[in-house]
Design a protein around this motif. Structure first.
Motif, short mmCIF file in Angstrom:
data_model
loop_
_atom_site.label_atom_id
_atom_site.label_comp_id
_atom_site.label_asym_id
_atom_site.label_seq_id
_atom_site.Cartn_x
_atom_site.Cartn_y
_atom_site.Cartn_z
N ALA A 1 -6.67 -7.40 -8.99
CA ALA A 1 -5.35 -7.52 -9.17
C ALA A 1 -4.92 -8.74 -8.17
O ALA A 1 -4.14 -9.40 -8.23
CB ALA A 1 -4.53 -6.47 -9.11
N ILE A 2 -5.26 -8.38 -6.60
CA ILE A 2 -4.76 -9.15 -5.83
C ILE A 2 -5.44 -10.62 -5.83
O ILE A 2 -4.94 -11.53 -5.45
CB ILE A 2 -5.26 -8.45 -4.25
N PHE B 1 0.79 -1.14 -0.08
CA PHE B 1 0.03 -0.05 0.03
C PHE B 1 0.95 1.29 0.00
O PHE B 1 1.93 1.22 0.30
CB PHE B 1 -1.07 -0.01 1.17
N PRO B 2 0.46 2.40 -0.53
CA PRO B 2 1.20 3.61 -0.78
C PRO B 2 1.61 4.17 0.92
O PRO B 2 0.85 3.93 1.60
CB PRO B 2 0.27 4.52 -1.38
N ALA C 1 10.01 -19.24 -0.15
CA ALA C 1 9.82 -17.94 -0.86
C ALA C 1 8.22 -17.74 -1.31
O ALA C 1 7.54 -16.59 -1.05
CB ALA C 1 10.63 -17.64 -2.12
N LEU C 2 7.75 -18.89 -1.69
CA LEU C 2 6.27 -18.73 -1.99
C LEU C 2 5.27 -18.76 -0.79
O LEU C 2 4.50 -17.92 -0.85
CB LEU C 2 5.75 -20.12 -2.63
N GLN C 3 5.92 -19.14 0.42
CA GLN C 3 4.84 -19.24 1.75
C GLN C 3 5.05 -17.49 2.05
O GLN C 3 4.21 -17.16 2.42
CB GLN C 3 5.37 -20.07 2.54
N SER C 4 6.35 -17.11 1.95
CA SER C 4 6.37 -15.66 2.32
C SER C 4 5.72 -14.47 1.46
O SER C 4 5.11 -13.76 1.96
CB SER C 4 7.83 -15.15 2.37
N LEU C 5 5.72 -15.17 0.31
CA LEU C 5 4.74 -14.39 -0.57
C LEU C 5 3.34 -14.36 -0.47
O LEU C 5 2.53 -13.60 -0.46
CB LEU C 5 4.97 -14.56 -1.91
N ALA C 6 2.82 -15.32 -0.03
CA ALA C 6 1.37 -15.77 0.40
C ALA C 6 0.98 -15.02 1.53
O ALA C 6 -0.15 -14.32 1.63
CB ALA C 6 1.20 -17.33 0.60
N GLN C 7 1.98 -14.82 2.78
CA GLN C 7 1.79 -14.33 3.88
C GLN C 7 1.76 -12.65 3.52
O GLN C 7 0.89 -12.11 4.01
CB GLN C 7 3.01 -14.37 4.86
N HIS C 8 2.69 -12.32 2.72
CA HIS C 8 2.41 -10.81 2.21
C HIS C 8 1.19 -10.51 1.32
O HIS C 8 0.59 -9.22 1.88
CB HIS C 8 3.62 -10.48 1.16
N LEU C 9 0.70 -11.29 0.48
CA LEU C 9 -0.65 -10.91 -0.12
C LEU C 9 -1.75 -11.16 0.66
O LEU C 9 -2.71 -10.00 0.56
CB LEU C 9 -0.85 -11.87 -1.26
N GLN D 1 -1.69 -10.47 4.02
CA GLN D 1 -1.45 -9.25 4.61
C GLN D 1 -2.21 -7.95 4.02
O GLN D 1 -2.94 -7.17 4.47
CB GLN D 1 -0.18 -8.78 5.07
N LEU D 2 -1.99 -7.88 2.57
CA LEU D 2 -2.48 -6.83 1.73
C LEU D 2 -4.28 -6.99 1.94
O LEU D 2 -4.87 -6.08 1.87
CB LEU D 2 -2.11 -6.98 0.48
#
Length: 592
Positions: A427-428, A350-351, A400-408, A410-411
């Motif tokens: 998009a998300i 997020f900005p 790396a994929l699990q970290s990315l899943a956590q990031h998404l 969180q968004l």
């Protein structure tokens, strides 16, 4: 084509505004009424007069204006708008040899970057999916583009210019000799990395402070000038004020005519955001392009520039992009250290809240909020595309994929209320769908809880955007199929099954309904927990009752409302529904 240059500029500007605000309908009407004939004539005449300007340099400086270039800028923007909306305009562009004139304007980039940006936007539009134009890009034309790409200026406008030209070069890649393709791709990636490496939020904070300081300085200078005028008035031996030329004394606190009119700080930020959005959009196109030949990729992976490019890899913190064209072993190997590129990932966040607050409380800066959100959405779409074309090792493996899943996740779930913005949701959910599919195919455990998944799907299924609804039911199908292989998941599978059944039966779009059926097939395809849940929600009788309804809807709604590809998918769903019902019936007959 009026004899007055000022009238020409105003007329071209008015048509530019009409074409920009009127969209496809107005642009089509313009082309139908033959706007291209005078427009092409104007562009060629301005191009001819660009070097032999009719006005003397002294007169141009006195007016602080170059009429030829300003007219050309309006005309190029008009050309860009109509060519982006109308294929006939593009055909006329090709036939009339407009490329030569347009590239001639580009040569002014060192002295008129605004004109060059307009030309670059136009070039990117007319070169997209336009094979008839490729033969016009001879060595001289390519040299013009290369010169701009190598331009060293570091302003945000120049970064935008280089990004747009990089997009044009990508569009005409078929004209590049195979031996030069590797260096071309690396040059494009380097330009994209340059723009994506800049933090737009921090840039907004810095530029707003710069604007504030500039306005303070201008105000101080105005006050000093006012004092000088007052001193002159007081010290004059003659009290007759007629000696002072009319209009020379300004009203107190009126500094409007002393302030710069161009708002350069705001324009710099706007240029940066446009550069970042453009770079991300082109990367998406690169991901969707056809496979390059092995020889081309051998050139890419073995070139000296590629080695130099790799020196600034993701592991060293620069965040330089991987090539999203990771469709071959050579590229996967060459860009192994640039998995899920850091800068693209940063743009999905997020900005900056401080930057948003600045924009929110300053009317002229407020439009930047929409641009900031657009960059975030393009980054998520870019991430989605990279996930589709990359294998797990190229993406950094399971962790790396699990970290990315956590990031998404969180968004989606970091705020008190789930997001409702349609563009962001599309998009998300697209990125999540691609990620979860990749993780499921490799048996990588997923980090989103069933409750989170259902909450997301409840929010998404009410979206007016059919793509969002398709994504959320697909996400539920992917996650449900993973849960079906586990232990003690029948209760969760029941919730998922009820949700998907309701969507299939009540959804207004056949495409979404078909996706919900496909998701049901995936979730209840196998496993004891799935069998138990299917019986408890009465899945088989519900589908048997719905089958004729679905067939009838396809007959009535299919023709005319959906594309050939969509109808082909729906035919497969209809066939799979029959097979799935038969499969469920065999399960009921099998002794326990």
């Amino acid at each position: 084509m009026d004899h007055s240059l000022a009238v020409r500029e105003t007329a071209a500007g008015a048509l530019r505004n009409l074409s920009a605000c009127g969209g496809f309908e107005v642009c089509d009407d313009m082309v139908t009424k033959d706007i291209m004939t005078p427009l092409v004539a104007l562009l060629k005449e301005c191009s001819t007069g660009l070097d032999a300007n009719q006005l003397s340099p002294k007169k141009c400086r006195e007016m602080n204006k170059n009429y030829i270039e300003d007219i050309a800028n309006e005309a190029i923007n008009l050309l860009w708008n109509v060519c982006e909306c109308n294929s006939t305009a593009v055909s006329i562009f090709n036939k009339e040899g407009c490329l030569e004139a347009v590239l001639h304007y580009m040569k002014k980039f060192s002295t008129n970057v605004d004109l060059a940006i307009s030309v670059a936007n136009c070039l990117q539009a007319v070169t997209e999916d336009n094979p008839d134009l490729l033969s016009s890009f001879n060595a001289s034309a390519q040299q013009v583009l290369e010169t701009v790409m190598l331009c060293p200026e570091s302003t945000m406008k120049h970064i935008l210019l280089r990004t747009l030209i990089a997009g044009t070069v990508w569009n005409i890649k078929d004209t590049i000799p195979p031996g030069s393709l590797g260096s071309m791709v690396n040059a494009i990636l380097k330009i994209f990395s340059e723009s994506l490496a800049i933090d737009a939020g921090e840039m907004i904070i810095r530029m707003k402070e710069a604007e504030k300081n500039r306005l303070k300085l201008a105000e101080a200078e105005t006050e000093e000038n006012m004092n000088d005028v007052r001193d002159n008035c007081v010290s004059s031996e003659d009290d007759d004020m007629e000696e002072i030329p009319k209009g020379k004394v300004r009203r107190e606190n009126d500094i409007s005519d002393l302030l710069p009119s161009d708002k350069w700080e705001l324009k710099e930020v706007t240029a940066l955001l446009m550069a970042q959005q453009t770079a991300l959009e082109i990367i998406v196109n690169m991901c969707c392009s056809e496979d390059p030949s092995d020889d081309e990729w051998e050139e890419l992976s073995s070139s000296d520039e590629s080695d130099l490019f790799m020196e600034n890899s993701y592991n060293e913190g620069s965040g330089l992009l991987m090539s999203p064209l990771c469709l071959s072993d050579e590229v996967n190997s060459a860009f192994l250290n640039n998995l899920i590129p850091k800068k693209i990932l940063e743009k999905t966040a997020f900005p900056n809240s401080v930057a948003l607050d600045i924009c929110m409380h300053n009317p002229s800066w407020k439009p930047l909020i929409k641009k900031l959100n657009a960059v975030q959405c393009r980054a998520l779409t870019c991430l989605h595309s990279i996930l589709l074309v990359s294998d797990v090792d190229c993406l950094g493996g399971a962790s790396a994929l699990q970290s990315l899943a956590q990031h998404l996740s969180q968004l989606v779930f970091s705020k008190t209320e789930l997001p409702t913005d349609t563009e962001f949701l599309e998009a998300i959910t697209s990125a999540l769908r691609a990620l979860l599919q990749t993780m499921a195919s490799k048996n990588i455990s997923q980090c989103m809880t069933p409750e989170q998944l259902l909450a997301l799907c409840e929010a998404g299924i009410h979206s007016s955007n059919a793509s969002v609804r398709v994504n959320v039911v697909s996400i539920l199908g992917i996650s449900g199929s993973v849960l079906a292989k586990g232990q003690d998941t029948a209760e969760t599978l029941k919730m998922i099954g009820k949700f998907l059944l309701e969507v299939a039966m009540k959804e207004s779009s056949l495409v979404v309904a078909g996706e919900a059926l496909d998701a049901l097939f995936d979730v209840f395809a196998d496993g004891k927990e799935a069998e138990k849940a299917a019986v408890q929600i009465k899945l088989l009788p519900a589908l048997k009752e719905f089958q004729p309804v679905f067939k009838m809807r396809m007959r009535k709604e299919g023709k005319g409302q959906y594309s050939t590809d969509q109808l082909c998918v729906l035919d497969n769903v209809k066939m799979n529904l029959r097979r799935f019902i038969a499969y469920q019936e065999t399960l009921g007959k099998t002794p326990t």
